[in-house]
Design an enzyme around this catalytic site. Structure first.
Site, PDB file in Angstrom:
ATOM      1  N   SER A 152       0.825  -1.189   0.000  1.00  0.00           N
ATOM      2  CA  SER A 152       0.000   0.000   0.000  1.00  0.00           C
ATOM      3  C   SER A 152       0.873   1.259   0.000  1.00  0.00           C
ATOM      4  CB  SER A 152      -0.960  -0.049   1.197  1.00  0.00           C
ATOM      5  OG  SER A 152      -1.989   0.893   1.066  1.00  0.00           O
ATOM      6  N   ASP A 252      -9.991  -3.517  -5.464  1.00  0.00           N
ATOM      7  CA  ASP A 252      -9.233  -2.546  -4.693  1.00  0.00           C
ATOM      8  C   ASP A 252      -9.189  -1.254  -5.495  1.00  0.00           C
ATOM      9  OD1 ASP A 252      -7.351  -1.065  -3.289  1.00  0.00           O
ATOM     10  OD2 ASP A 252      -5.761  -2.550  -3.408  1.00  0.00           O
ATOM     11  N   HIS A 282      -8.372  -4.855  -0.813  1.00  0.00           N
ATOM     12  CA  HIS A 282      -7.190  -4.286  -0.175  1.00  0.00           C
ATOM     13  C   HIS A 282      -7.106  -4.801   1.269  1.00  0.00           C
ATOM     14  CE1 HIS A 282      -4.052  -1.135  -0.322  1.00  0.00           C
ATOM     15  NE2 HIS A 282      -4.244  -1.079   0.991  1.00  0.00           N
TER      16      HIS A 282
END
Length: 309
Positions: A152, A252, A282
């Protein structure tokens, strides 16, 4: 919106806490309480864990207790939207990686936004890389086998570290491992526009994250550099970077920027491998019992072992 999630992941959603960074103090407090519990219960057998605070560098170091030969190094940067967390976020995962790779894992304790906006975080992570290289001999690290990795926001910072090392003639990096990377402040890809209410990470969180990291009014503007949002990079910005593995989740908001970045690396002549995991969202790797999460974890080890040979 209803999403066709993997059945094991869908069944776990009710037990997953909501991530809401609109109240950042509350989000940080809730995360810190949960991480304290996890760290206290973590099995550290076979790993020497050291928190380093010296010469302006803050990091956590994981080293196999019985290792003798020079070891590969993974500079593994935690996620958290640039706003949350510290080395505790990946503590259990880093212990596992250290033992199973085996290798030295370095987790930078970088400064967080909005108190410390860009470029504080990438500079802190680059400082951790430089510290590791300078201390390679006493750590038993092999400076020819250094990988940067992150998930991320941590993957965004990993790409920034790779760019900074190339631009500054810094320590060598042999590989990048990018998991669900947050790379594009413009939030204009099809997945960013479509997946507005997905679990763990959604469009609102992404907007708040980029505004805190770059500064109010900066996301989407013309003045954002590639080391802040790597999706802004031109092929010239990417040429000469280390090979990369990019993993993206099917549902995501960040999915398409990861796909686009892998394509951009290839256009720049950088070797890149892309893996999209179906049925995932995610943070799906947090559902550790799910078969797809086990596949993701196994793939990370396999890719990192191959990269650090």
């Amino acid at each position: 919106m209803r999403y066709p999630f993997d059945p094991e992941l869908a069944a776990a959603l009710a037990m997953m806490p909501e991530v809401n960074i609109s109240d950042l103090a509350a989000a940080r407090a809730a995360q810190a309480a949960e991480l304290a519990r996890q760290v206290a219960a973590a099995d550290t057998e076979g790993v020497v864990v050291t928190d380093v605070r010296e010469a302006g560098t803050a990091l956590r170091l994981y080293r196999p207790a019985a290792a003798r030969d020079p070891l590969p190094v993974v500079l593994r940067i935690h996620g958290g939207g640039f706003l949350l967390g510290g080395p505790d976020v990946d503590h259990e995962a880093n212990l596992h990686l250290c033992r199973t790779l085996p290798g030295i894992v370095v987790s930078p304790d970088y400064r967080l936004a909005p108190e410390h906006p860009y470029p504080a975080a990438p500079e802190d992570c680059y400082a951790a890389l430089c510290w590791t290289a300078a201390n390679a001999a006493r750590l038993g690290a092999d400076p020819e086998r250094v990988v940067v990795a992150g998930d991320s926001a941590g993957a965004c910072l990993a790409t920034a570290v790779a760019m900074l090392a190339r631009e500054r003639g810094g320590p060598g990096i042999c590989f990048q491992y990018l998991d669900s990377p947050a790379l594009d402040d413009r939030l204009d890809t099809p997945s960013a526009r479509q997946f507005t209410d997905t679990p763990v990470w959604n469009r609102r969180n992404a907007e708040l994250s980029w505004a805190a990291y770059l500064g109010a009014g900066m996301p989407g503007s013309a003045g954002v550099p590639a080391t802040a949002a790597p999706a802004r990079a031109t092929p010239g910005d990417l040429a000469g970077l280390p090979p990369a593995h990019v993993a993206v989740m099917a549902f995501d908001p960040l999915r398409d920027e990861g796909i686009d970045y892998a394509r951009s690396l290839l256009t720049a002549g950088v070797s890149a491998e892309l893996h999209l995991f179906p049925g995932t969202f995610h943070g799906a790797s947090l559902v550790r019992h799910a078969a797809v999460a086990r596949r993701m974890a196994a793939e990370e080890i396999t890719v990192l072992r191959r990269a650090a040979r």
